[in-house]
Design a protein around this motif. Structure first.
Motif: not given
Length: 587
Positions: A22-24, A138-139, A144-146, A289-296
């Motif tokens: 579901l996250i993907i 999610r991160g 990666l997808m972005a 991309v930034v949000i993804g890295f922020m989450m990581m």
């Protein structure tokens, strides 16, 4: 940490897999939205465009946003359910493990540490599962997808994005190098704080009696300030992350528009429209991309404490009791006989044994008493009989068999134990007397009243309005010391064990109640073997056999009369408490 998550059940793994899928799907849906935004931007550049032309991409954007919202809600629900379920099972497993521990393991961990591991540490693991599952999946997926979406766009914009990410990662690495070592100290300091708090609460009367409130407060404040200081350092350091992320995200947007302005300025008219559309889309994906890295990076905030907590919980689960019990029942030869064969005992890591070469024998129905100075080893010896500890050398023979050959439940049925410190549990008088399982369970009211009568507790129990249903506070704080001792004695008698141990269990009783209790025990429990540890000569002088313990060794053995005539240690204890006439008359 991986080891503890191997305890996830197949059902929980299924819930986790569903949440990951579901996250993907949610990330894929969110990353589709900027594409329709680009389409709308291009349509708006056409002077002939109609409002109806925007309905199709606009409705798709709204639909995808709603789907993304629903998927996110489902992920939160599944993650919370998974975390709560796993934490509940983990807490139960920890409790079951601790209940199997011997006294040695309980002392190794300490009670405050076990409390912290059962509560605070498991809560940390639960939070990691609830939040970490979304962050960990999610991160990286979003980043990666972005990146995949923007990699085919303009190279100049891509370099701006990588520069922003490099700045963000460099700062994060520097912050974590300072924060991670501190994170590992938090749980240990929490143990210390709990230990001081528990010590202060349990010893409140002594603290007040000695005007030691300031001393105890200073000790608590020191531990509290140390823990607070480390937490403040961690959270202040990590608080830099939010303004950093805002600076990076705003800087990235500004950088994309700044580069875009130059590109659009240098392009011909038709290319300007395409570049402007690409710039809007790129800006959206760059933010993803930034949000993804922020989450990581959020992983590194909660991961260190979770790793420490997981290690501490695993230590509890992996620690097995040092006492091994067989499962097969024995054919007992006697009913209440006990033999110590050259027994020695030393506590773990002790420099020297507390008991050396202890040998004696007690026959069924006899009364055996131990006496000696404080610290002579009486209670240590008594603790070996119900296997609170195992002997270091020698053997203990119970009913013709080594006590190591008895299953735990059968051993506890044979032996009744009244410890030095009377323990009552919250509930009622009846629930405290009919406590646990024994050969007599469940007890009827007649059996309970009989035990209460023998223990000389009938007078105060019958005076209570609800009698057997009278409330018992935690640890029996609504009863006096003598009342607690008599109820604890009644609980042991009600089980009708073959051997009953009184570890200085008459100390809070007055002399008259003490004598009445011993007399009625002699009359109504003739079949029971009674083992008494006492400090008062009057409590033990009627025993069939008295053993004098001094510095962990037997220095005298015999009846009261024999020891009074021949044993110097016994004489010193006896004449310090009673005069010659009282000793001769057995009073």
């Amino acid at each position: 940490m991986i080891k503890i998550f191997k305890r996830l059940s197949f059902k929980e793994l299924g819930v986790m897999l569903t949440a990951i899928i579901l996250i993907i799907a949610s990330v894929w849906v969110e990353l589709k939205v900027p594409g329709y935004m680009s389409e709308i931007t291009q349509l708006l550049q056409n002077p002939q465009v109609k409002v109806s032309d925007i309905y199709d991409p606009g409705s798709k954007m709204i639909g995808l946003s709603v789907i993304g919202l629903i998927l996110s809600i489902l992920v939160v629900f599944l993650s919370a359910r998974l975390a709560a379920s796993f934490a509940s099972e983990l807490r139960r497993d920890v409790f079951d493990s601790v209940m199997d521990y011997s006294t040695a393991e309980l002392q190794d961990f300490s009670i405050p540490s076990l409390l912290t591991r059962t509560t605070n540490d498991i809560v940390q693991i639960q939070m990691f599962l609830a939040m970490g599952l979304q962050i960990i999946v999610r991160g990286p997926m979003m980043a990666l997808m972005a990146v995949g979406k923007i990699s085919t766009k303009n190279v100049e914009w891509l370099w701006v994005t990588f520069a922003a990410l490099a700045l963000m990662l460099t700062t994060i690495i520097i912050l974590l190098s300072f924060v991670l070592p501190k994170q590992k100290l938090v749980q240990g300091l929490t143990d210390r704080l709990n230990r001081i708090m528990r010590e202060s609460l349990s010893g409140m009367r002594v603290i007040r009696a000695y005007n030691a409130e300031d001393y105890q407060t200073d000790k608590f404040s020191e531990a509290n300030q140390e823990l607070t200081g480390i937490n403040l350092f961690i959270y202040r350091s990590m608080s830099i992350m939010n303004p950093l992320m805002m600076m990076v995200s705003n800087g990235l947007t500004l950088g994309v528009y700044w580069v875009g302005a130059y590109l659009i300025s240098a392009a011909v008219f038709q290319e300007k429209i395409v570049l402007f559309s690409d710039m809007i889309v790129f800006s959206s994906y760059g933010m993803q991309v930034v949000i993804g890295f922020m989450m990581m990076t959020m992983i590194f905030i909660i991961l260190p404490r979770t790793m420490v907590s997981a290690r501490r919980v695993t230590e509890v689960l992996d620690t097995n009791s040092s006492l091994i019990y067989p499962s097969q029942a024995l054919q007992e030869i006697d009913q209440g006989s006990l033999i110590f064969k050259d027994v020695s005992f030393a506590y773990p890591d002790a420099a020297k044994p507390v008991l050396e070469k202890i040998s004696f024998q007690v026959e069924p129905g006899q009364t055996l008493a131990f006496i000696g100075s404080t610290g002579s080893g009486k209670s240590s010896l008594i603790n070996l009989i119900p296997r609170l500890f195992d002997v270091t050398k020698g053997d203990i023979i119970l009913n013709g068999h080594s006590i190591k050959d008895y299953p735990r439940q059968r051993l506890n049925e044979i032996i009744g134990y009244v410890p030095q410190r009377s323990v009552l549990f919250s509930g009622t008088i009846q629930s405290n007397i009919d406590f646990g399982d024994s050969s007599q369970s469940p007890l009827d009211e007649a059996a309970i009243w009989e035990a209460i009568d023998i223990a000389q507790a009938k007078d105060f129990v019958s005076e209570k309005e609800e009698q057997l249903n009278s409330h018992v506070a935690q640890n029996g704080t609504n009863f006096s010391g003598g009342q607690k001792q008599r109820l604890a004695i009644a609980r042991a008698i009600a089980r009708k064990p073959q051997i009953i141990i009184f570890d200085d269990s008459f100390s809070a009783l007055d002399y008259q109640t003490d004598r009445k209790l011993r007399q009625i025990l002699l009359e109504k429990t003739k079949e029971m073997t009674k083992i008494i540890v006492g400090q008062r000569i009057s409590t033990i002088m009627d025993a069939d056999q008295i053993i004098v313990i001094e510095k962990g060794q037997i220095v005298g053995k015999g009846s009261h009369k024999e020891l009074l005539e021949t044993n110097k240690v016994y004489q010193e204890i006896a004449y310090s408490q009673l005069n010659k006439e009282e000793l001769d008359n057995g009073k």
